[in-house]
Structure formats: structure tokens, C-alpha cells
Write an enzyme that holds these catalytic residues in place. Structure first.
Site, short mmCIF file in Angstrom:
data_model
loop_
_atom_site.label_atom_id
_atom_site.label_comp_id
_atom_site.label_asym_id
_atom_site.label_seq_id
_atom_site.Cartn_x
_atom_site.Cartn_y
_atom_site.Cartn_z
N ASP A 188 -2.21 7.87 3.78
CA ASP A 188 -1.81 6.50 4.14
C ASP A 188 -2.42 6.16 5.50
O ASP A 188 -2.79 7.05 6.26
CB ASP A 188 -0.27 6.45 4.22
CG ASP A 188 0.24 5.02 4.10
OD1 ASP A 188 -0.57 4.09 3.95
OD2 ASP A 188 1.48 4.83 4.14
N GLU A 189 -2.51 4.89 5.84
CA GLU A 189 -3.05 4.44 7.13
C GLU A 189 -4.40 5.10 7.42
O GLU A 189 -4.64 5.58 8.52
CB GLU A 189 -2.06 4.76 8.26
CG GLU A 189 -0.64 4.27 8.05
CD GLU A 189 -0.47 2.78 8.35
OE1 GLU A 189 -1.47 2.06 8.55
OE2 GLU A 189 0.70 2.33 8.34
N ARG A 198 4.49 -7.92 10.82
CA ARG A 198 5.73 -7.18 10.57
C ARG A 198 6.84 -8.14 10.15
O ARG A 198 7.88 -7.72 9.63
CB ARG A 198 6.22 -6.43 11.82
CG ARG A 198 5.31 -5.38 12.43
CD ARG A 198 4.85 -4.38 11.43
NE ARG A 198 3.56 -4.77 10.88
CZ ARG A 198 3.06 -4.29 9.74
NH1 ARG A 198 3.73 -3.41 9.05
NH2 ARG A 198 1.89 -4.70 9.29
N LYS A 206 0.83 -1.20 0.00
CA LYS A 206 0.00 0.00 0.00
C LYS A 206 0.87 1.25 0.00
O LYS A 206 0.64 2.17 -0.77
CB LYS A 206 -0.91 0.01 1.24
CG LYS A 206 -1.94 -1.10 1.24
CD LYS A 206 -2.91 -0.98 2.40
CE LYS A 206 -2.25 -1.17 3.75
NZ LYS A 206 -1.67 -2.51 3.94
N THR A 207 1.85 1.26 0.88
CA THR A 207 2.72 2.43 0.94
C THR A 207 3.49 2.57 -0.36
O THR A 207 3.72 3.68 -0.86
CB THR A 207 3.67 2.31 2.14
OG1 THR A 207 2.89 2.04 3.31
CG2 THR A 207 4.47 3.57 2.34
N GLN A 221 -5.92 -3.33 10.55
CA GLN A 221 -4.77 -2.74 11.23
C GLN A 221 -5.15 -1.47 11.97
O GLN A 221 -4.30 -0.64 12.28
CB GLN A 221 -3.65 -2.45 10.24
CG GLN A 221 -3.00 -3.71 9.69
CD GLN A 221 -1.77 -3.38 8.85
OE1 GLN A 221 -0.79 -2.88 9.35
NE2 GLN A 221 -1.84 -3.68 7.56
N1 LIG Z 1 5.15 -5.22 -6.55
C1 LIG Z 1 6.08 -5.46 -5.64
N2 LIG Z 1 7.17 -6.16 -5.93
C2 LIG Z 1 8.12 -6.42 -5.00
N3 LIG Z 1 8.06 -6.01 -3.74
C3 LIG Z 1 7.00 -5.30 -3.36
C4 LIG Z 1 5.95 -4.98 -4.28
N4 LIG Z 1 5.04 -4.26 -3.60
C5 LIG Z 1 5.49 -4.14 -2.35
N5 LIG Z 1 6.66 -4.75 -2.18
C6 LIG Z 1 7.44 -4.86 -0.93
O1 LIG Z 1 6.61 -5.41 0.07
C7 LIG Z 1 6.88 -4.83 1.35
C8 LIG Z 1 5.62 -4.24 1.93
O2 LIG Z 1 5.22 -3.11 1.21
P1 LIG Z 1 4.49 -1.89 1.88
O3 LIG Z 1 5.20 -1.48 3.11
O4 LIG Z 1 4.22 -0.90 0.85
O5 LIG Z 1 3.15 -2.61 2.30
P2 LIG Z 1 1.94 -2.06 3.08
O6 LIG Z 1 0.75 -2.61 2.43
O7 LIG Z 1 2.03 -0.61 3.25
O8 LIG Z 1 2.16 -2.79 4.45
P3 LIG Z 1 1.55 -2.53 5.88
O9 LIG Z 1 0.10 -2.25 5.73
O10 LIG Z 1 1.79 -3.82 6.57
O11 LIG Z 1 2.34 -1.43 6.46
C9 LIG Z 1 7.95 -3.80 1.12
O12 LIG Z 1 9.19 -4.33 1.45
C10 LIG Z 1 7.86 -3.51 -0.36
O13 LIG Z 1 9.10 -3.11 -0.86
#
Ligand SMILES: Nc1ncnc2c1ncn2[C@@H]1O[C@H](COP(=O)(O)OP(=O)(O)OP(=O)(O)O)[C@@H](O)[C@H]1O
Length: 733
Positions: free
Chosen positions: A221-222, A609, A34-35, A252
Site C-alpha cells: 500500500d502507499e 481527508r 485503494k486500501t 500523495q
Molecule cells: N466500492 C465502495 N463502496 C462504498 N464505499 C467505498 C467503496 N470503496 C471505498 N469505499 C470507502 O471510501 C473510503 C476511502 O477508501 P480507502 O481508504 O480505501 O481509499 P484510498 O484510495 O486508500 O484513499 P487514500 O489514498 O486517500 O488513503 C472508505 O471510507 C471506504 O470505506
DNA sequence: TCGTCTCCTATTTTT
DNA sequence: TAGGAGACGA
């Protein structure tokens, strides 16, 4: 198309990145990127759609997340830059617009931000002034109620019209008094930052047009942890273009206690019926085993089934669930395991994190790190900025920036002691109140001792001291013009005599002076690295930036962090300590099903995490809040995932005395299972150390029974029947 | 007015 | 257990 932007994205993510027109809601589980979507989306807007970065606003939950996003973007895009991107927390964004345009709603440009401590001070004074019983209405809880109303944009005027019961009425009265104090002190609390920003945009068409024209694109975000005030602000800012992209995961949501309102996700879809919703379903962070544990756990909440996550990362290692005899041994086990992983060169220190429910747990873990010479860093915890000596110096700074801040004046008027005690201070405050002036205004209008003595009725000595103080303030304020915060801190140390004052403290004086020096060093550092040179910038910065924001990922050390703060982070190896009833879930959340679900989500956040290895630890006995060590009950969250394949730590890691009863859960359950019977309520029992007692309650727990016993001399205890060795001596009637 | 001592309580998470 | 509030003596 720019390869940098799209190569690292799956189809769903690409869809989210390129959907730039209109409202967009990205709902997705942990580790689904997402981030990453936000980061790439901004890059896309800037480098492909050629949007000027100053027309984009991105809101994150922490400043650390904001910095990370900014860094990533600037590394990703070439040719153009995103230096003018506005990216930060809601609070820091509000400070930015209020410093700029707050005068349109009558704010003093030099307003100071009140922290928790200042707020409590004001509340306590209000309660005294209104003659409200502080025992029945503790300032903490009154403050929490006020804060809740403010987060919901309810002013005291509205509240006093609608309060339904006695408690609300009291709150409304204190709220009014509190708010008036803040106003006359030119101070804003955290909630005011949001509330006043909303008010500014609602009251001034000109300003509201300015900002909503400026921010063509909004990203949040969040989103699951935003409150009503923040949501309203979003609507006001986005009402012109409605290019709003919000990103979140209902599972979350862990900040409802800070008045975050998950219903914002529903409101968004209702307020913007043309919202496009995108789900991301691939998890890039964790192994399948970790994901399985997470989804098993969250399934026990009757809520929020978004689409299930899958991963390419393979099954991975089995989860490890284990128990230490005490919290000390729990910590030792963790540390030894980390040592083992590092020795095998499988992981580095900084790839490991230890998470816990409450900050107090960090202490034992920290001690274990120290005694085993493991490098570690604690995020949060006993905060540097809440130490007395630091607060004193900061109060001086606040007064210099905004002399109308009576609360800060109160803190420094007799520090170091200069002969102005409570009696004289109270006289001064009363006089100021009567004349509708702040303390500083009084001190500058009547700055001669005999004037003060006559008007306020001070003793000669006190009046003389007050004149000295008044001159000192005046001198500080004039001399502070044009010099940097760190230079001002130096002035306080030497000119005000703070150093001499600390040196009188023979036991801790040196440490405390060192802290103040560190504060000065930090100010200098901010000056050099972030060009924070003015006093307001400096004060804003230390008010808004928390510990986690400066978490240095390059420092090779183990991270000790609360589950709450771990949100948004990831680590290859994660330990969660204290998987016990009463701790996780926390005792204060156990009887309310709604809060209980939040505790489960908190555990979910912690679990998700982890990238590769996940350890869930508990202590068989934990040093209790009441007295002595108490036998603990394994967390229900462990039962939630109990049908998964889990392992326990190798025996080699523990160095426990073999003669001790070691209730590594398996053997004690298997050995004692046959001989165990429940004990009837009301049974009189005898315990080796606690003596005679009466069984109040007996509940089944696994293959064992937990009894609550009231001992005649030792009071109430919770014991495990298998271990307590209770002798039955009779029945009560 | 100041500093120390004792007692008492309540005990999470933090922008 | 720890930290604050109130009491008390100098
Ligand atoms: N398309 C992709 N290919 C490879 N790695 C990815 C891809 N998308 C995300 N990632 C990796 O996955 C991990 C999680 O990504 P991110 O932090 O953006 O997730 P998130 O959904 O925000 O997580 P959370 O809600 O748990 O904080 C990061 O290390 C990111 O680099």
C-alpha cells in the site's frame, strides 16, 4: 462467490481484487478505495482461492493501517481465518526476518534498534573522533546524507570510491566510522533494517529461496512513498511468483524527504513489463466541492494527471476559508466552530480533525481546546519516548538486552550520578577502543577497582565507582532473565535508585517519576494485550510503533494531527490551520520547485481527508521564528483554489475586540485599495513602533503590497502596506 | 565531578 | 522560543 467480498466493490475494484496472477499496479486518487482493494483482495485470496494466509505478505505505511486491514479481513471472511497473515510496515517485517535469520549475515540475534537520538549521538562522536568541524558539518545533516545513501543501498565502501566533492568525502568517512560503531555495538538503525534485510536475501540463496517461496502473494500500500531499499526488497521477495500488487497515488507522495522515490512506480512497470494497470475513478469519501478544490489545487503542479475523480456524494457545503487575527484567534475560531457543529448535533468530537504543517502549531490549538473544555488528542508531537527520564530507563533496558550497546551505556553510566564523570568515561572508552572491545567487555574482564585503576589510569574514586557500576550491570542482567519488561522497569526504579534520583529534582521530579510509571504501565499493557513478554519484543515494539499507530478511533475527541500523519485517514470535518506562505508551503521548501510541489501535494493530502466539511484557516499575524509577531501572506495554495465558491465563518464565532483592526481579508482589501501605492525600493520610512527604516523590497500581494523594510533598530520586517501606516520620510541615494 | 547559568543558534515532515 | 553546548564556580 462471497457476497461480503464483492458487494462493496465497484467494477474496477473487483477487477483489481480478482487479478491475482502476475504484477498489478493500482493507480488511483484519494478516497477511491485503494486500501479497500487490498483488504478485499486478501480476503478473496484466502476465502475464495483458498490460499493459506501465511503465504501472503501485505506491507502498509503505518502499523495502524496494518492493524486496520487485519481487523477488517477477519471480520469479513467466515469459515477460514487470516490469523497468519503477515501484515505490517517494511521496517517491522525486516525486524521479523532479521531476528529469525540475521545470523546468516553475522548479525547478533539480540541487536538493538537505534532511534534518531542514538544515531545523532554516534555521529557526533564520530565527528569528534575524526576531528571534523561540527559547525561546518552539523551532525543532523551528515546523518541525513548517510541515511539517504543507505536508503539507496549505497554502502560506505561504494560511497568512498565515488564521492565527488569534499562534502561527500567527509560523509563517506563519517559513514564508515558510524557503521563500524553500530556494528560493534550490535545496533541497527532504521535504514539498516531495510539494508540488512536486502543483504540477507542477496547473500544467502537458502534464505532468499525460503522467503520467496513462502510469499506467494505480495501487496504494498502507499507505494508512492517507498524507497529504493524497499523496492529492492520487494523484488527479492517477489521474484519467484511475481504476484505483486502495488497500490498508490503519485499525487500523495509526501515523504521524499525521507528518501522515498516516486520513480519506483515507473521502475515497477519497467521491471515487470507484463504489469496490469488499473485506475479507480470513483471517490467514495468526499463531496464534489471538496474534490473540486483538491483537483484545482493539484492542477497547479505540472504533473501526474491520472484520471479525474468523480463522486456520487453530491455537491456538499461550500469550503470555508477564513482568517484569525493571530494564531490564537485562528485556534479559537476552529474550536468555536467545532463546538457549534457538535452543539447542533451535526457531528461528534471524534469526527473532527485539525491538521497543520508543523507540530509546533499544535500548542496554541491545544490551549484553545483546554480553555474551552473540548476533548482532544494529539497525534505525535513532543514524543513521550524522547523525554529524558524515559530515554534513561530505555537505555537501561537496551543495555540489559544487549550489553554491547556502548551508546546506551554512555547514557546511563553516570545516571543517576555515581561519580563517573566525562574524564573517567573518556579514559574507559579510549581503552576499550584500543583493545577493540566494547565497554561492557572491558568491565566484565577487569571488574576489580585496582585493575581498572592501573590499566585505564583512573583515579581511585572513579575506579571504585566503576566497579560498583560493573556489578550493578551484572546483577541487572542476571536478575532480568525470565522476568517481564515491566518488572525490569520496576527494578530500575527501585534497585538502581532511579526514583530517588528523580525525587531530588524538586521542580519536575514528580512529573518525571509519573512518566516513568506510565512507561511501566504501558509495558504491562503490552504484556497483557499483545503478549509482548520478552525484552527484545518489547524494545522492537516501542522502536517501531509510533503514536499514530495507537490512535484510538473510538475515543470521542477531536484529533490534532500533522498533515503528514494524516495520510490514509479520513474525517467528516477537517480544518487545516496555517494556510500561509512560509508555513504551508514551508519556508524551507519554498525556493525549490520540486519541494514546493511536494508541499502542494501535502496540502492536497490534507484536503482530501475531508468527507463533508473543509475549513482552511490562516492567521493574519503569527508569532514568528525570529522575533515577535509577523504579518503573514496567505498561502499560494489558497490562490490555487480562489475561483471556487468559498465562504467565511460566521462573525458570531469570533469574540474579537471590535476596536482592533480586524483585517478579515475582504474589508481591508476593498477599503484600502484606492489609497494604496507601491513604495519604491530605497525609500526611507517611519513606523510607529519600529522607527526609521529603509525599504528593501516591495511586492504585490492581492490588492495590497508587501514591503521588506530594514529598520535601524528593529532589524528586518515584512509589512503589509495597507496596515503598517508607514510614513515616507525621504529617499536614499 | 557536578550542577547551574548563560549564551547562542536554528527553526519541517518521521518509519 | 527552546534546547543544547560550553563556561564556571563549588
Ligand atoms: N466500492 C465502495 N463502496 C462504498 N464505499 C467505498 C467503496 N470503496 C471505498 N469505499 C470507502 O471510501 C473510503 C476511502 O477508501 P480507502 O481508504 O480505501 O481509499 P484510498 O484510495 O486508500 O484513499 P487514500 O489514498 O486517500 O488513503 C472508505 O471510507 C471506504 O470505506
Amino acid at each position: 462467490m462471497n457476497d461480503q467480498i464483492f458487494s462493496g466493490l465497484n467494477c474496477e475494484q473487483q477487477d483489481a481484487v480478482t487479478t491475482t496472477d502476475g504484477p498489478l499496479l493500482v493507480l488511483a486518487g484519494p478516497g477511491s478505495g485503494k486500501t479497500r482493494v487490498i483488504t478485499h483482495r486478501i480476503s478473496y485470496l484466502v476465502s475464495e482461492l483458498l490460499i493459506d494466509s501465511q503465504n501472503i505478505l501485505a506491507v502498509t505505511f503505518t502499523n495502524r493501517a496494518a492493524n486496520e486491514i487485519k481487523d477488517r479481513i477477519n471480520n469479513m471472511i467466515t469459515g477460514r481465518n487470516a490469523f497468519n497473515l503477515r501484515c505490517g510496515t517494511f521496517h517491522s517485517f525486516c525486524v521479523y526476518i532479521l531476528r529469525q535469520h540475521g545470523k546468516f549475515i553475522g548479525l547478533n540475534q539480540n541487536f538493538v534498534i537505534y532511534d534518531d537520538n542514538d544515531q545523532l549521538q554516534v555521529i557526533t562522536e564520530s565527528l569528534k573522533e575524526l576531528q571534523i568541524d561540527i559547525k561546518r558539518f552539523p551532525s543532523r545533516s551528515v546523518l541525513a546524507s548517510i541515511s539517504k545513501h543507505k536508503s539507496n543501498l549505497i554502502s560506505y565502501e561504494i560511497l568512498s570510491g565515488t564521492s565527488k566533492n569534499f562534502y561527500d568525502e567527509i560523509v563517506a568517512r563519517v559513514y564508515e566510522n558510524y557503521q563500524n560503531t553500530l556494528n560493534s555495538n550490535s545496533a541497527l538503525d532504521f535504514d539498516d533494517l531495510l539494508m540488512k534485510a536486502v543483504q540477507l536475501l542477496q547473500n544467502s540463496k537458502e534464505i532468499s529461496d525460503f522467503y520467496s517461496n513462502k510469499y506467494e502473494h505480495l501487496m504494498i500500500d502507499e507505494f508512492q512513498d517507498t524507497n529504493i531499499a524497499q523496492y529492492t526488497l520487494m523484488k527479492l521477495l517477489g521474484n519467484k511468483y511475481q504476484n505483486i500488487c502495488v497500490v498508490g497515488d503519485p499525487n500523495q507522495s509526501i515523504y521524499s524527504w525521507r528518501n522515498a522515490d516516486i520513480r519506483n512506480i515507473l521502475s515497477f512497470q519497467k521491471d515487470y513489463p507484463n504489469t496490469k494497470i488499473i485506475h479507480l475513478s470513483q471517490n467514495y469519501r468526499s463531496t464534489q466541492n471538496i474534490l473540486d478544490a483538491a483537483s484545482k489545487l493539484i492542477a497547479s503542479n505540472n504533473a501526474n494527471v491520472i484520471n479525474k475523480l468523480w463522486t456520487d456524494n453530491g455537491t456538499g457545503e461550500a469550503l470555508i476559508v477564513d482568517e484569525g487575527y493571530s494564531e490564537k484567534e485562528e485556534a479559537e475560531k476552529i474550536i468555536h466552530e467545532i463546538e457549534r457543529l457538535v452543539k447542533l448535533k451535526k457531528y461528534k468530537w471524534d469526527q473532527c480533525a485539525i491538521m497543520y504543517r508543523v507540530n509546533a502549531q499544535s500548542r496554541v490549538i491545544e490551549e484553545a481546546c483546554l480553555s474551552n473544555r473540548i476533548p482532544y488528542k494529539i497525534v505525535g508531537g513532543i514524543k513521550f519516548y524522547s523525554r529524558k527520564e524515559i530515554r534513561d530507563v530505555i537505555s537501561y533496558l537496551k543495555v540489559i538486552a544487549n550489553p554491547d550497546d556502548d551508546i546506551s551505556i554512555a547514557r546511563i553510566i553516570n545516571v543517576p550520578p555515581r561519580g563517573i564523570g566525562t574524564t573517567s568515561y573518556n579514559k574507559l572508552v579510549d581503552f576499550a577502543k584500543k583493545n577493540n572491545k566494547t565497554i561492557y567487555q572491558i568491565l566484565t574482564t577487569f571488574n576489580k577497582a585496582d585493575e581498572l585503576q592501573q590499566l585505564i589510569g583512573l583515579t581511585r574514586r572513579a575506579a571504585a565507582s566503576m566497579e560498583v557500576f560493573s556489578n550493578l550491570l551484572e546483577k541487572l542482567i542476571t536478575e532480568s532473565v525470565g522476568i517481564t519488561p515491566s518488572e525490569i522497569i520496576q527494578k530500575i526504579i527501585t534497585d538502581v535508585g532511579y526514583q530517588a534520583y528523580l525525587q531530588q529534582d524538586e521542580t519536575n521530579g514528580l512529573d518525571r517519576l509519573e512518566n516513568v510509571m506510565e512507561l511501566k504501565g504501558l509495558a504491562l499493557q503490552l504484556h497483557e494485550t499483545e503478549e509482548i513478554t520478552s525484552m527484545t519484543d518489547y524494545l522492537d515494539r516501542i522502536a517501531l510503533v509510533s503514536d499514530i499507530d495507537s490512535l484510538d478511533p473510538n475515543e470521542n475527541s477531536v484529533t490534532l494531527i500533522t498533515l503528514h500523519q494524516s495520510k490514509g485517514l479520513e474525517f467528516p470535518v477537517v480544518f487545516i490551520a496555517g494556510m500561509e506562505e512560509g508555513l504551508l508551503p514551508h519556508i524551507r521548501s519554498m525556493d525549490d520547485p520540486v519541494q514546493l510541489e511536494e508541499e502542494r501535494r501535502l496540502c492536497y493530502v490534507g484536503i482530501t481527508r475531508a468527507e463533508k466539511l473543509l475549513y482552511l484557516l490562516r492567521a493574519y499575524k503569527r508569532y514568528g521564528f525570529g522575533q515577535g509577531s509577523q504579518i503573514s501572506i496567505p498561502s499560494r495554495f489558497l490562490s490555487d483554489i480562489s475561483d471556487l465558491n468559498v465562504q467565511s465563518l460566521e462573525k458570531t464565532t469570533s469574540n474579537i475586540n471590535k476596536n482592533m483592526i480586524i483585517p478579515s481579508s475582504n474589508n481591508n482589501q476593498q477599503e484600502k485599495v484606492h489609497s494604496l501605492d507601491p513604495i519604491e525600493i530605497g525609500t526611507k520610512v517611519l513606523h510607529k513602533t519600529f522607527g526609521e527604516g529603509i525599504v528593501l523590497l516591495c511586492t504585490e500581494s492581492g490588492n495590497d503590497y508587501v514591503v521588506d523594510v530594514h529598520f535601524t533598530s528593529a532589524g528586518k520586517k515584512k509589512l503589509l502596506v495597507s496596515l503598517a501606516n508607514l510614513q515616507i520620510i525621504g529617499q536614499t541615494k
